[in-house]
Design a protein around this motif. Structure first.
Motif, PDB file in Angstrom:
ATOM      1  N   ASN A 192      28.166  31.306   7.591  1.00 32.00           N
ATOM      2  CA  ASN A 192      27.047  32.178   7.308  1.00 32.00           C
ATOM      3  C   ASN A 192      27.444  32.925   6.003  1.00 32.00           C
ATOM      4  O   ASN A 192      26.732  33.906   5.676  1.00 32.00           O
ATOM      5  CB  ASN A 192      26.827  32.987   8.449  1.00 32.00           C
ATOM      6  CG  ASN A 192      26.207  32.269   9.589  1.00 32.00           C
ATOM      7  OD1 ASN A 192      25.852  31.050   9.268  1.00 32.00           O
ATOM      8  ND2 ASN A 192      25.827  32.854  10.686  1.00 32.00           N
ATOM      9  N   GLU A 193      28.662  32.644   5.512  1.00 32.06           N
ATOM     10  CA  GLU A 193      29.130  33.408   4.366  1.00 32.06           C
ATOM     11  C   GLU A 193      29.306  32.910   3.121  1.00 32.06           C
ATOM     12  O   GLU A 193      29.655  31.726   3.155  1.00 32.06           O
ATOM     13  CB  GLU A 193      30.557  34.377   5.023  1.00 32.06           C
ATOM     14  CG  GLU A 193      30.235  35.176   6.058  1.00 32.06           C
ATOM     15  CD  GLU A 193      29.522  36.607   5.715  1.00 32.06           C
ATOM     16  OE1 GLU A 193      29.315  36.996   4.604  1.00 32.06           O
ATOM     17  OE2 GLU A 193      29.024  37.025   6.633  1.00 32.06           O
TER      18      GLU A 193
ATOM     19  N   GLY B 183      32.397  28.134  -6.752  1.00 32.88           N
ATOM     20  CA  GLY B 183      32.589  26.979  -5.766  1.00 32.88           C
ATOM     21  C   GLY B 183      32.101  26.887  -4.716  1.00 32.88           C
ATOM     22  O   GLY B 183      30.759  26.878  -4.777  1.00 32.88           O
ATOM     23  N   ILE B 184      32.771  26.886  -3.416  1.00 31.81           N
ATOM     24  CA  ILE B 184      31.839  26.399  -2.108  1.00 31.81           C
ATOM     25  C   ILE B 184      31.329  27.487  -1.734  1.00 31.81           C
ATOM     26  O   ILE B 184      30.258  27.520  -1.183  1.00 31.81           O
ATOM     27  CB  ILE B 184      32.841  26.139  -1.151  1.00 31.81           C
ATOM     28  CG1 ILE B 184      32.278  25.546   0.154  1.00 31.81           C
ATOM     29  CG2 ILE B 184      34.035  27.153  -0.762  1.00 31.81           C
ATOM     30  CD1 ILE B 184      31.326  24.199  -0.076  1.00 31.81           C
ATOM     31  N   ASP B 185      31.745  28.814  -2.006  1.00 29.41           N
ATOM     32  CA  ASP B 185      30.981  29.937  -1.703  1.00 29.41           C
ATOM     33  C   ASP B 185      29.241  29.917  -2.224  1.00 29.41           C
ATOM     34  O   ASP B 185      28.340  30.224  -1.862  1.00 29.41           O
ATOM     35  CB  ASP B 185      31.433  31.309  -2.086  1.00 29.41           C
ATOM     36  CG  ASP B 185      32.551  31.710  -1.033  1.00 29.41           C
ATOM     37  OD1 ASP B 185      32.837  30.957  -0.006  1.00 29.41           O
ATOM     38  OD2 ASP B 185      33.414  32.395  -1.415  1.00 29.41           O
ATOM     39  N   ARG B 186      29.384  29.632  -3.532  1.00 32.27           N
ATOM     40  CA  ARG B 186      28.127  29.430  -4.397  1.00 32.27           C
ATOM     41  C   ARG B 186      27.234  28.291  -3.756  1.00 32.27           C
ATOM     42  O   ARG B 186      26.097  28.508  -3.537  1.00 32.27           O
ATOM     43  CB  ARG B 186      28.299  29.193  -5.759  1.00 32.27           C
ATOM     44  CG  ARG B 186      27.223  29.234  -6.524  1.00 32.27           C
ATOM     45  CD  ARG B 186      27.737  28.967  -8.159  1.00 32.27           C
ATOM     46  NE  ARG B 186      26.486  28.867  -8.973  1.00 32.27           N
ATOM     47  CZ  ARG B 186      26.161  29.926  -9.826  1.00 32.27           C
ATOM     48  NH1 ARG B 186      26.576  31.095  -9.555  1.00 32.27           N
ATOM     49  NH2 ARG B 186      25.079  29.804 -10.648  1.00 32.27           N
ATOM     50  N   LEU B 187      27.826  27.271  -3.558  1.00 28.27           N
ATOM     51  CA  LEU B 187      27.104  26.085  -3.021  1.00 28.27           C
ATOM     52  C   LEU B 187      26.508  26.375  -1.562  1.00 28.27           C
ATOM     53  O   LEU B 187      25.494  26.108  -1.271  1.00 28.27           O
ATOM     54  CB  LEU B 187      28.009  24.785  -2.996  1.00 28.27           C
ATOM     55  CG  LEU B 187      28.478  24.367  -4.263  1.00 28.27           C
ATOM     56  CD1 LEU B 187      29.353  23.195  -4.199  1.00 28.27           C
ATOM     57  CD2 LEU B 187      27.114  24.053  -5.167  1.00 28.27           C
TER      58      LEU B 187
ATOM     59  N   ILE C 265      25.953  29.357  -0.103  1.00 33.75           N
ATOM     60  CA  ILE C 265      24.766  30.286   0.158  1.00 33.75           C
ATOM     61  C   ILE C 265      23.293  29.527  -0.530  1.00 33.75           C
ATOM     62  O   ILE C 265      22.156  29.776  -0.231  1.00 33.75           O
ATOM     63  CB  ILE C 265      25.096  31.493  -0.457  1.00 33.75           C
ATOM     64  CG1 ILE C 265      23.886  32.430  -0.252  1.00 33.75           C
ATOM     65  CG2 ILE C 265      24.965  31.276  -2.074  1.00 33.75           C
ATOM     66  CD1 ILE C 265      24.157  33.979  -0.596  1.00 33.75           C
ATOM     67  N   ILE C 266      23.486  28.763  -1.493  1.00 35.97           N
ATOM     68  CA  ILE C 266      22.459  27.998  -2.047  1.00 35.97           C
ATOM     69  C   ILE C 266      21.941  26.857  -0.881  1.00 35.97           C
ATOM     70  O   ILE C 266      20.574  26.995  -0.790  1.00 35.97           O
ATOM     71  CB  ILE C 266      22.663  27.045  -3.106  1.00 35.97           C
ATOM     72  CG1 ILE C 266      22.932  27.886  -4.474  1.00 35.97           C
ATOM     73  CG2 ILE C 266      21.559  26.107  -3.505  1.00 35.97           C
ATOM     74  CD1 ILE C 266      23.646  27.336  -5.750  1.00 35.97           C
ATOM     75  N   ALA C 267      22.557  26.197  -0.218  1.00 32.36           N
ATOM     76  CA  ALA C 267      22.237  25.562   0.834  1.00 32.36           C
ATOM     77  C   ALA C 267      21.639  26.350   2.132  1.00 32.36           C
ATOM     78  O   ALA C 267      20.796  25.822   2.734  1.00 32.36           O
ATOM     79  CB  ALA C 267      23.558  24.628   1.415  1.00 32.36           C
ATOM     80  N   ASN C 268      22.255  27.425   2.364  1.00 35.92           N
ATOM     81  CA  ASN C 268      21.887  28.338   3.549  1.00 35.92           C
ATOM     82  C   ASN C 268      20.494  28.758   3.077  1.00 35.92           C
ATOM     83  O   ASN C 268      19.451  28.763   3.932  1.00 35.92           O
ATOM     84  CB  ASN C 268      22.762  29.308   3.782  1.00 35.92           C
ATOM     85  CG  ASN C 268      23.794  28.975   4.522  1.00 35.92           C
ATOM     86  OD1 ASN C 268      23.828  27.777   5.044  1.00 35.92           O
ATOM     87  ND2 ASN C 268      24.880  29.656   4.661  1.00 35.92           N
ATOM     88  N   TYR C 269      19.950  28.913   1.803  1.00 33.97           N
ATOM     89  CA  TYR C 269      18.819  29.505   1.396  1.00 33.97           C
ATOM     90  C   TYR C 269      17.565  28.342   1.818  1.00 33.97           C
ATOM     91  O   TYR C 269      16.657  28.687   2.193  1.00 33.97           O
ATOM     92  CB  TYR C 269      18.873  30.041  -0.118  1.00 33.97           C
ATOM     93  CG  TYR C 269      19.313  31.389  -0.358  1.00 33.97           C
ATOM     94  CD1 TYR C 269      18.961  32.539   0.390  1.00 33.97           C
ATOM     95  CD2 TYR C 269      20.158  31.774  -1.669  1.00 33.97           C
ATOM     96  CE1 TYR C 269      19.256  33.739   0.133  1.00 33.97           C
ATOM     97  CE2 TYR C 269      20.519  33.104  -1.912  1.00 33.97           C
ATOM     98  CZ  TYR C 269      20.089  33.903  -1.259  1.00 33.97           C
ATOM     99  OH  TYR C 269      20.493  35.203  -1.233  1.00 33.97           O
TER     100      TYR C 269
ATOM    101  N   LEU D 297      21.264  37.376   3.480  1.00 33.33           N
ATOM    102  CA  LEU D 297      20.590  36.630   4.808  1.00 33.33           C
ATOM    103  C   LEU D 297      21.069  37.172   6.048  1.00 33.33           C
ATOM    104  O   LEU D 297      22.219  37.404   6.227  1.00 33.33           O
ATOM    105  CB  LEU D 297      21.283  35.155   4.556  1.00 33.33           C
ATOM    106  CG  LEU D 297      20.736  34.166   3.414  1.00 33.33           C
ATOM    107  CD1 LEU D 297      21.562  33.029   3.072  1.00 33.33           C
ATOM    108  CD2 LEU D 297      19.167  33.778   3.822  1.00 33.33           C
ATOM    109  N   GLU D 298      20.238  36.569   7.097  1.00 33.50           N
ATOM    110  CA  GLU D 298      20.634  36.972   8.636  1.00 33.50           C
ATOM    111  C   GLU D 298      20.270  35.673   9.438  1.00 33.50           C
ATOM    112  O   GLU D 298      19.305  35.191   9.437  1.00 33.50           O
ATOM    113  CB  GLU D 298      19.770  38.151   9.209  1.00 33.50           C
ATOM    114  CG  GLU D 298      20.446  38.663  10.279  1.00 33.50           C
ATOM    115  CD  GLU D 298      20.457  37.865  11.567  1.00 33.50           C
ATOM    116  OE1 GLU D 298      21.256  37.833  12.388  1.00 33.50           O
ATOM    117  OE2 GLU D 298      19.413  36.955  11.766  1.00 33.50           O
TER     118      GLU D 298
END
Length: 268
Positions: free
Chosen positions: A158-159, A169-173, A175-179, A192-193
């Motif tokens: 979730n982060e 990197g993976i953090d960017r990818l 959050i895009i996937a989570n959106y 996001l929640e």
């Protein structure tokens, strides 16, 4: 030619075929948009993928969280969950062809001609159509590229909860996937929640579609993912199509040109 958009199929192939028969879907000229979650939890995932792939250019499907989950399992990045029902795909003789096809589906589909953008979960209020397509392309490149296994091994989580253009990197990818594939609630700044799944927003958050958005007010957003909405958002310009077929509800298709909906009850 008529274009239809359908909500989460999730392996409910027989119900899908009944629904398409109801609207006299012509596989040779009509088009079917699928708002993600083609597979999982339902009984006929292999038949679903084979049918949609067989439609060729007549089918435009975006990836949902369950589709990404299947790809992660296939990559050895995750073990199946107790309620997963995707063994038929994983054990199929044409597994590799089907997974290749699935991996090459977009995260977002935008039609300027039809003034529609389709995504599985939603689009954050901070992004325009142009930004959505740009960031979707980043994730698609990672999913389809030679290092895709690395993404799938690090996809879950979730982060970070808030977008920043400085993310890498993976953090960017992630959050895009989570959106695009998991979002239900966020705040006006796109935080996001992801723990809440019902209809009641946690304090400080709201359903993503209730915020003021940067996308054009002329653009209709078509999405699935949120079965608890039962297909209702009560806001112009947003069309929720997940009506809980896999949970015993119904499967819903919308005719794009006039937003008329058709539904059939889940089998069983």
């Amino acid at each position: 030619m008529t274009t239809y958009a359908v909500g989460d199929i999730q392996g409910c192939y027989s119900t899908l075929r009944k629904l398409l028969d109801k609207v006299s879907f012509d596989e040779s000229k009509d088009k079917l948009w699928v708002a993600g979650d083609l597979v999982n939890r339902g009984p006929e995932n292999l038949a679903t993928l084979r049918y949609l792939r067989g439609l060729g250019k007549q089918c435009i499907a975006v990836l949902g969280n369950h589709d990404l989950h299947l790809l992660a399992i296939a990559a050895g990045a995750r073990n199946p969950k107790r309620n997963d029902t995707i063994e038929d795909v994983l054990n199929a003789p044409d597994r590799d062809e089907l997974l290749h096809w699935l991996k090459h589906r977009p995260l977002v589909h935008y039609s300027e001609k039809k003034s529609c953008i389709m995504v599985h979960a939603g689009i954050p209020p901070i992004w325009s159509e142009k930004k959505c397509l740009k960031h979707a392309a980043e994730l698609e490149a990672a999913i389809q590229g030679p290092d895709s296994d690395a993404f799938f091994h690090n996809m879950y989580g979730n982060e970070p909860a808030t977008w920043s253009k400085e993310l890498e990197g993976i953090d960017r990818l992630r959050i895009i996937a989570n959106y695009f594939t998991r979002m239900r609630f966020c705040n006006a700044k796109g935080m996001l929640e992801l723990d809440s799944k019902g209809n009641t927003p946690p304090s400080g958050f709201a359903p993503w579609f209730l915020h003021n958005h940067k996308h054009s007010k002329k653009t209709t957003v078509i999405f699935g993912h949120w079965a608890a909405l039962e297909g209702r958002v009560f806001k112009s310009g947003y069309e929720a199509l997940d009506t809980g077929c896999v949970w015993g509800g119904c499967l819903t298709v919308m005719r794009i040109k006039d937003r008329v909906r058709f539904s059939v009850d889940a089998d069983g």
